[in-house]
Enzyme design. Structure first.
Site, PDB file in Angstrom:
ATOM      1  N   SER A  87      46.843  41.489  40.220  1.00 16.22           N
ATOM      2  CA  SER A  87      46.654  40.340  39.944  1.00 16.22           C
ATOM      3  C   SER A  87      47.488  38.892  39.756  1.00 16.22           C
ATOM      4  O   SER A  87      48.100  39.307  38.645  1.00 16.22           O
ATOM      5  CB  SER A  87      45.414  40.028  40.239  1.00 16.22           C
ATOM      6  OG  SER A  87      44.274  40.606  40.700  1.00 16.22           O
TER       7      SER A  87
HETATM    8  N1  SAH Z   1      42.268  44.621  38.193  1.00 11.99           N
HETATM    9  C1  SAH Z   1      44.015  44.886  38.764  1.00 11.99           C
HETATM   10  C2  SAH Z   1      44.234  44.830  39.967  1.00 11.99           C
HETATM   11  C3  SAH Z   1      44.268  45.713  41.085  1.00 11.99           C
HETATM   12  S1  SAH Z   1      44.605  45.663  42.562  1.00 11.99           S
HETATM   13  C4  SAH Z   1      45.195  44.678  37.400  1.00 11.99           C
HETATM   14  O1  SAH Z   1      44.985  43.534  37.166  1.00 11.99           O
HETATM   15  O2  SAH Z   1      46.368  45.102  37.915  1.00 11.99           O
HETATM   16  C5  SAH Z   1      43.084  46.167  42.807  1.00 11.99           C
HETATM   17  C6  SAH Z   1      42.550  47.873  41.881  1.00 11.99           C
HETATM   18  O3  SAH Z   1      41.611  47.886  43.046  1.00 11.99           O
HETATM   19  C7  SAH Z   1      43.843  48.371  42.795  1.00 11.99           C
HETATM   20  O4  SAH Z   1      44.338  49.677  41.637  1.00 11.99           O
HETATM   21  C8  SAH Z   1      43.036  50.081  44.214  1.00 11.99           C
HETATM   22  O5  SAH Z   1      43.371  50.718  44.204  1.00 11.99           O
HETATM   23  C9  SAH Z   1      41.495  49.130  43.262  1.00 11.99           C
HETATM   24  N2  SAH Z   1      40.337  49.890  44.266  1.00 11.99           N
HETATM   25  C10 SAH Z   1      40.450  49.258  45.769  1.00 11.99           C
HETATM   26  N3  SAH Z   1      39.233  50.123  46.596  1.00 11.99           N
HETATM   27  C11 SAH Z   1      38.470  50.571  44.951  1.00 11.99           C
HETATM   28  C12 SAH Z   1      37.023  50.893  44.966  1.00 11.99           C
HETATM   29  N4  SAH Z   1      36.171  51.157  46.159  1.00 11.99           N
HETATM   30  N5  SAH Z   1      36.637  51.028  43.833  1.00 11.99           N
HETATM   31  C13 SAH Z   1      38.181  51.231  42.763  1.00 11.99           C
HETATM   32  N6  SAH Z   1      38.905  50.689  42.695  1.00 11.99           N
HETATM   33  C14 SAH Z   1      39.221  50.517  44.460  1.00 11.99           C
END
Ligand code: SAH
Length: 218
Positions: free
Chosen positions: A68
């Site tokens: 993010s």
């Molecule tokens: N908090 C993370 C942001 C990653 S982007 C950081 O600091 O890097 C969002 C993430 O949500 C992705 O890795 C994606 O695979 C995950 N995601 C999407 N749908 C999801 C679900 N149903 N359950 C768990 N993770 C999910």
């Protein structure tokens, strides 16, 4: 990730500039900015492109996902209004950066990732840091009923709707910070739950997240 985890004066200087940039936007509280100053964001990105790690942008982390934008991390973390001893659930571990920021507070952090590859990579990475978040490979729509209820829940992917199971796993007077909306734009919503299980929703502007997908992926 087999790169050396070095946080030099140069890294710290670049990070301080980024934190100042976020501070000037007046969207985050000081405790959150201090926590973000403690976490070397370049540890969470492949290739360690310095100028990318310490500029205010989201960035690819593999498996089609992104870390993010720092401003978004600052806003979501501030909206959580963390208190010592809180039990917090994050949906979307991704790179682990947001989880590491949460770990700077005196709280218990749980985080779920649906992509196996990212889950393993990030688990390895966080174990090298002093971050004690408990990571789970699973479907965030289902939450973690075995560890519920949570004081706070943070969703770091764009949810097409507010998942019912997550509302259930929220404590009375707890807070959920969730970007809601299908398509490219989501509304950042803060949801609170009262004694009768009713929820109140407050909007906090528009954001763009990768989508929250159902079921685990391999
Ligand atoms: N908090 C993370 C942001 C990653 S982007 C950081 O600091 O890097 C969002 C993430 O949500 C992705 O890795 C994606 O695979 C995950 N995601 C999407 N749908 C999801 C679900 N149903 N359950 C768990 N993770 C999910």
């Amino acid at each position: 990730m087999n790169k050396a985890l070095i946080d030099s004066f140069k890294h710290k200087g670049l990070r301080r500039n980024l934190i100042n940039e976020i501070r000037n936007k007046k969207i985050a509280n000081e405790t959150v900015l201090t926590a973000m100053m403690e976490v070397p964001r370049h540890f969470f990105m492949d290739g360690a492109f310095l100028e990318k790690a310490y500029s205010d942008y989201a960035f690819p982390i593999g498996a089609g996902q992104t870390i993010s934008q720092p401003t978004t991390v600052a806003i979501q973390t501030s909206l959580l209004e963390l208190k010592e001893g809180d039990k917090v659930l994050e949906i979307g571990t991704g790179s682990g950066y947001q989880a590491a920021v949460l770990c700077q507070f005196n709280i218990k952090v749980y985080s779920i990732e649906r992509q196996k590859e990212l889950f393993h990579k990030t688990k390895k990475m966080l174990s090298k840091l002093a971050c004690k978040a408990d990571l789970f490979y699973g479907d965030g729509y289902k939450g973690l009923p075995q560890f519920a209820p949570f004081d706070k829940i943070i969703i770091t992917c764009g949810a097409p709707y507010i998942p019912e199971d997550l509302i259930e796993q929220l404590k009375v007077n707890g807070k959920m910070v969730i970007p809601v909306g299908s398509g490219n734009i989501q509304k950042m919503q803060v949801i609170t739950k009262n004694e009768n299980g009713e929820i109140t929703i407050k909007d906090h502007g528009e954001f763009s997240f990768v989508p929250m997908l159902s079921e685990k992926s391999r």
